[in-house]
Scaffold this motif. Structure first.
Motif, mmCIF file in Angstrom:
data_model
loop_
_atom_site.group_PDB
_atom_site.id
_atom_site.type_symbol
_atom_site.label_atom_id
_atom_site.label_comp_id
_atom_site.label_asym_id
_atom_site.label_seq_id
_atom_site.Cartn_x
_atom_site.Cartn_y
_atom_site.Cartn_z
ATOM 1 N N ASP A 196 37.613 44.221 65.400
ATOM 2 C CA ASP A 196 37.070 43.744 64.128
ATOM 3 C C ASP A 196 37.420 42.275 63.901
ATOM 4 O OD1 ASP A 196 36.012 46.290 63.360
ATOM 5 O OD2 ASP A 196 38.045 46.924 62.902
ATOM 6 N N ALA A 199 35.171 40.196 66.106
ATOM 7 C CA ALA A 199 33.812 40.207 65.564
ATOM 8 C C ALA A 199 33.717 39.297 64.356
ATOM 9 C CB ALA A 199 33.411 41.639 65.200
ATOM 10 N N GLY A 200 34.748 39.303 63.498
ATOM 11 C CA GLY A 200 34.757 38.435 62.329
ATOM 12 C C GLY A 200 34.775 36.968 62.713
ATOM 13 N N ARG A 202 33.487 35.733 65.455
ATOM 14 C CA ARG A 202 32.161 35.387 65.969
ATOM 15 C C ARG A 202 31.188 35.124 64.825
ATOM 16 N NH1 ARG A 202 33.562 39.323 69.967
ATOM 17 N NH2 ARG A 202 32.572 40.987 68.754
ATOM 18 N N ARG A 203 31.313 35.920 63.754
ATOM 19 C CA ARG A 203 30.441 35.715 62.597
ATOM 20 C C ARG A 203 30.814 34.461 61.819
ATOM 21 N NH1 ARG A 203 31.414 41.283 61.785
ATOM 22 N NH2 ARG A 203 32.876 40.722 60.110
ATOM 23 N N THR A 204 32.113 34.199 61.687
ATOM 24 C CA THR A 204 32.588 33.076 60.877
ATOM 25 C C THR A 204 33.627 32.305 61.673
ATOM 26 O OG1 THR A 204 32.331 34.544 58.956
ATOM 27 C CG2 THR A 204 33.416 32.420 58.578
ATOM 28 N N ALA A 323 35.604 34.845 54.322
ATOM 29 C CA ALA A 323 35.215 36.107 54.952
ATOM 30 C C ALA A 323 34.157 36.828 54.129
ATOM 31 C CB ALA A 323 36.432 37.010 55.121
ATOM 32 N N ALA A 324 33.294 37.561 54.808
ATOM 33 C CA ALA A 324 32.338 38.421 54.114
ATOM 34 C C ALA A 324 33.102 39.505 53.360
ATOM 35 C CB ALA A 324 31.380 39.050 55.113
ATOM 36 N N GLY A 327 34.306 42.302 55.309
ATOM 37 C CA GLY A 327 35.092 41.970 56.491
ATOM 38 C C GLY A 327 36.419 41.327 56.159
#
Length: 396
Positions: A196, A199-200, A202-204, A323-324, A327
């Motif tokens: 996780d 992945a976080g 990679r998104r941010t 962060a989203a 997430g």
């Protein structure tokens, strides 16, 4: 009922931080009692191996808890395992059976267990209703109190002998296991395992900025925990009790001022506290290493602790801002992993430089790292937060 649960969970957080700092002021005496040489290299190994376990197992406990759909049994297991490991360390001292390598193995096992109790207790605080701010405030107070009180109390316990802080740690962790067995389990949210976290990122990818500042911030804390102890003991001929009190000049403001300075960052934004605090932090660390007297060193430790408290909550808040909403657990998990790596780096690198080149070089490296992170990350920070007064979701 929620208030009682909140208090019990905060107590877990407090005990883990408190017992971690408890052994620092007389670590050379403890290492000698465990069969090692009372040198900075041996102290580095003994303190560093616990942090290595923290890094390796913090995400593992979250993953196991998520798969089981429960938290309490794992918190109890973490506290109970830490109790057994501390008692085994005490047995090494009492019986003289086993060498320092066995002590390092037991210290690693202790860290592997206690990080589970710590990380899952914070996750359960996040799961509680009654207000996210109130729940995280409880965690913050527990972290602050544990960090501020551990070193001075540990210094006093060493007056009774190196066995005293070990037995005190075992007793406290046993109490945690007993108390937590009475807390109801609740449906867990995801604890933020390593997948996780990646992945976080990679998104941010901008999260690497507060992660870098968090690394440097905790690097200094680990540095003072080990190198600061040996520096004070050898330069000013202090006993463990006095060493613990002087170390509290750093750890007390560093821990206890984070809540008000976190509120300040809500008003003025994250950038100014992070940049100003980090630059001053780096300069102050270097100044401690050239202090001409104990009084000056103590004053500089207070100064560094205050500036560290200015940086730490702002970087943590920036993680939450960026962060989203779905997430944040994983994002904060990443922050904690980088923080643990920083603490470990402060012990390993700081101890290695001090052993090889002396205390002045070690303080210069630690201070330079803090300033270097600012110089490297500042352009990215400005792009991430184009308005220095912005707090994103800080008003939520």
């Amino acid at each position: 009922m929620r208030r009682t649960e909140r208090a019990k969970l905060a107590a877990v957080v407090f005990v883990v931080l408190f017992t971690q700092l408890l052994v620092y002021p007389g670590v050379d005496e403890l290492v000698a009692a465990l069969g090692g040489a009372p040198t900075i290299d041996a102290g580095t190994a003994f303190l560093g191996v616990q942090l290595l376990a923290f890094v390796c197992f913090s995400a593992v406990w979250g993953l196991l808890s998520d798969r089981a759909g429960r938290r309490i049994p794992f918190i109890v297991a973490g506290a109970a395992g830490g109790t057994v490991a501390y008692l085994a360390l005490a047995a090494l001292i009492v019986t003289g059976v086993g060498d320092f390598r066995a002590a390092l193995l037991l210290r690693f096992i202790e860290g592997a267990f206690t990080i589970g109790a710590f990380s899952l207790a914070i996750t359960m605080l996040m799961d509680l209703d009654g207000g996210h701010g109130r729940n995280m405030g409880a965690a913050g107070i527990a972290i602050g109190a544990g960090a501020a009180l551990g070193a001075p109390v540990g210094g006093q316990l060493y007056a009774l002998g190196p066995l005293a802080p070990i037995l005190a740690s075992a007793l406290l962790l046993f109490g945690v296991a007993v108390v937590m067995a009475t807390v109801p389990d609740r449906a867990p949210t995801r604890a933020g395992g390593l997948d996780d976290v990646l992945a976080g990122l990679r998104r941010t990818p901008g999260l690497l900025v507060p992660y870098a500042f968090g690394f440097a911030d905790r690097f200094a804390a680990g540095f003072f925990g080990l190198v600061g102890t040996f520096y004070l003991r050898q330069t000013f001929a202090l006993d463990p009790a006095m060493t613990g009190l002087v170390l509290a000049c750093f750890f007390a403001p560093f821990a206890l001022l984070q809540y008000p300075f976190g509120s300040l960052s809500d008003r003025v934004g994250r950038v100014v506290p992070i940049v100003v605090g980090s630059v001053g932090y780096g300069l102050g660390i270097t100044a401690v290493g050239v202090a001409p007297s104990l009084a000056v060193a103590a004053a500089m430790l207070v100064f560094v602790g205050v500036l560290g408290a200015l940086v730490a909550p702002a970087t943590m808040a920036l993680v939450t801002d960026m962060a989203a909403s779905d997430g944040r657990g994983a994002a904060m998990g990443g922050f904690n992993i980088f923080g643990s790596l920083g603490f470990l780096g402060g012990i390993l690198l700081g101890g290695g430089v001090a052993s090889e080149y002396g205390f002045l070089a070690a303080f210069a490296v630690a201070g330079g790292l803090e300033i270097g992170v600012v110089l490297i990350a500042l352009p990215v920070l400005i792009r991430v937060v184009p308005d220095p007064t912005a707090t994103f979701g800080g008003s939520e």
